[in-house]
Design a protein around this motif. Structure first.
Motif, PDB file in Angstrom:
ATOM      1  N   GLY A 219      -1.778  -2.212  -3.962  1.00  0.00           N
ATOM      2  CA  GLY A 219      -1.037  -2.717  -5.104  1.00  0.00           C
ATOM      3  C   GLY A 219      -0.510  -4.119  -4.883  1.00  0.00           C
ATOM      4  O   GLY A 219      -0.487  -4.637  -3.758  1.00  0.00           O
TER       5      GLY A 219
ATOM      6  N   ALA B  24       3.041   5.678  -7.252  1.00  0.00           N
ATOM      7  CA  ALA B  24       3.575   4.321  -7.398  1.00  0.00           C
ATOM      8  C   ALA B  24       5.076   4.350  -7.653  1.00  0.00           C
ATOM      9  O   ALA B  24       5.834   3.530  -7.112  1.00  0.00           O
TER      10      ALA B  24
ATOM     11  N   PHE C 149      -1.407  -1.781  -9.572  1.00  0.00           N
ATOM     12  CA  PHE C 149      -2.161  -1.226  -8.443  1.00  0.00           C
ATOM     13  C   PHE C 149      -3.539  -0.783  -8.897  1.00  0.00           C
ATOM     14  O   PHE C 149      -3.792  -0.562 -10.094  1.00  0.00           O
TER      15      PHE C 149
ATOM     16  N   THR D 271       0.859  -1.188   0.000  1.00  0.00           N
ATOM     17  CA  THR D 271       0.000   0.000   0.000  1.00  0.00           C
ATOM     18  C   THR D 271       0.893   1.235   0.000  1.00  0.00           C
ATOM     19  O   THR D 271       2.023   1.207   0.476  1.00  0.00           O
TER      20      THR D 271
ATOM     21  N   LYS E 243      -6.279  -4.343 -10.602  1.00  0.00           N
ATOM     22  CA  LYS E 243      -4.913  -4.854 -10.677  1.00  0.00           C
ATOM     23  C   LYS E 243      -4.853  -6.355 -10.926  1.00  0.00           C
ATOM     24  O   LYS E 243      -3.822  -6.874 -11.374  1.00  0.00           O
TER      25      LYS E 243
ATOM     26  N   SER F 152      -8.471   0.136  -3.511  1.00  0.00           N
ATOM     27  CA  SER F 152      -7.950   1.424  -3.061  1.00  0.00           C
ATOM     28  C   SER F 152      -9.055   2.296  -2.479  1.00  0.00           C
ATOM     29  O   SER F 152     -10.246   2.095  -2.753  1.00  0.00           O
TER      30      SER F 152
END
Length: 304
Positions: free
Chosen positions: A17, A90, A62, A7, A41, A70
């Motif tokens: 992710g 990311a 992600f 995360t 993802k 998320s």
């Protein structure tokens, strides 16, 4: 290859992710992988990330903010500015990982993320090379249709509906969304030809569906998309290399070609014969040659 859950923060929201890592130790070149619009993802992004890990790359797939695992409300929101920030966040996460060589980071965008990664790369010099698969500008797709031949009145009608939705929300009606897919693949074909059929087949049948992949979009997404131009920043890539992978049968190819033409530095356009836009999400006969091209591209341009 093995996978770990991670995360990281993106503008105050926790992003979920999966980091795919080659077996063995050391510092690996790394790739951030963005998913298609409405995807998660675990679908195409994870497939490509896993295959890149098998080629020796640390690859981070992600879920965008508001989507998948998320954080963010309303669920399913498509906010181009935040999608671009997610990609940069990311990259930031990868720079903190002991397994990653922070000086060798690339980006890969699939479908809508093909537009977002070009914007992220244009303004984030930590990204050394960028590749796209079935890359589109999702704003152009809404404005002009997947094939570029949509009546402009269609999008004007969507803006009318988005305005009405904002009024309804202000009056207490709750989040207002619209469905992204018709009930069956056959209805998808009636409305959008083979591209429409394949979209429904991938996202809404056992072929590719996932319980966290959104099938509706908040109307306020249309406001955000109306002002977005994924290709405007492409010249800012400068001398950083671009690889564009496009299916020969993809009705969306006109968008990838336009982006490619705007790039001023090293660039290569690769056609995958026989493939449609959606074929490149999951079909091995098309994904495998695409991954071979991408892995070779990063081998050259993330060599250090």
């Amino acid at each position: 290859m093995h996978k770990i859950d991670v995360t990281f923060d993106s503008q105050g929201l926790q992003i979920a992710g999966n980091l795919y890592l080659p077996d063995g130790g050391g510092k690996f070149p790394a790739v951030v992988v963005g998913h298609p619009g409405s995807g998660v993802k675990e679908q195409a992004a994870g497939l490509y990330a896993g295959k890149l890990a098998e080629h020796g790359y640390a690859a981070l797939a992600f879920d965008a903010a508001y989507q998948g695992e998320s954080e963010g409300l309303p669920r399913g929101l498509e906010d181009p500015a935040h999608r671009i920030e997610d990609l940069k966040a990311a990259v930031s996460h990868l720079t903190t990982r002991a397994e990653v060589d922070a000086d060798r980071i690339g980006a890969l965008g699939i479908c809508a993320s093909g537009g977002y990664v070009l914007n992220a790369t244009a303004t984030d010099h930590r990204i050394k090379a960028v590749a796209t698969v079935s890359g589109v500008d999702i704003a152009r797709q809404f404005r002009f249709g997947a094939d570029g031949d949509q009546d402009p009145a269609v999008f004007q009608g969507m803006l009318d509906a988005a305005a009405a939705a904002r009024t309804a929300e202000a009056r207490g009606a709750g989040p207002q969304s619209f469905p992204l897919f018709p009930p069956t693949p056959e209805q998808g074909r009636e409305l959008g030809g083979e591209h429409g059929f394949e979209g429904v087949e991938y996202y809404c049948t056992p072929r590719g569906e996932h319980p966290r992949s959104t099938k509706a979009m908040p109307w306020q997404s249309i406001d955000h998309l109306a002002l977005f131009d994924a290709w405007a920043a492409v010249p800012l890539l400068g001398d950083r290399p671009l690889l564009s992978i496009v299916g020969r049968r993809a009705v969306t190819a006109w968008m990838a070609i336009e982006a490619f033409q705007r790039a001023t530095g090293p660039k290569r356009l690769v056609w995958i014969e026989g493939a449609s836009h959606v074929d490149l999400y999951d079909k091995p006969e098309y994904v495998d040659p695409a991954v071979k091209e991408i892995a070779g591209f990063y081998a050259t341009n993330l060599a250090g």
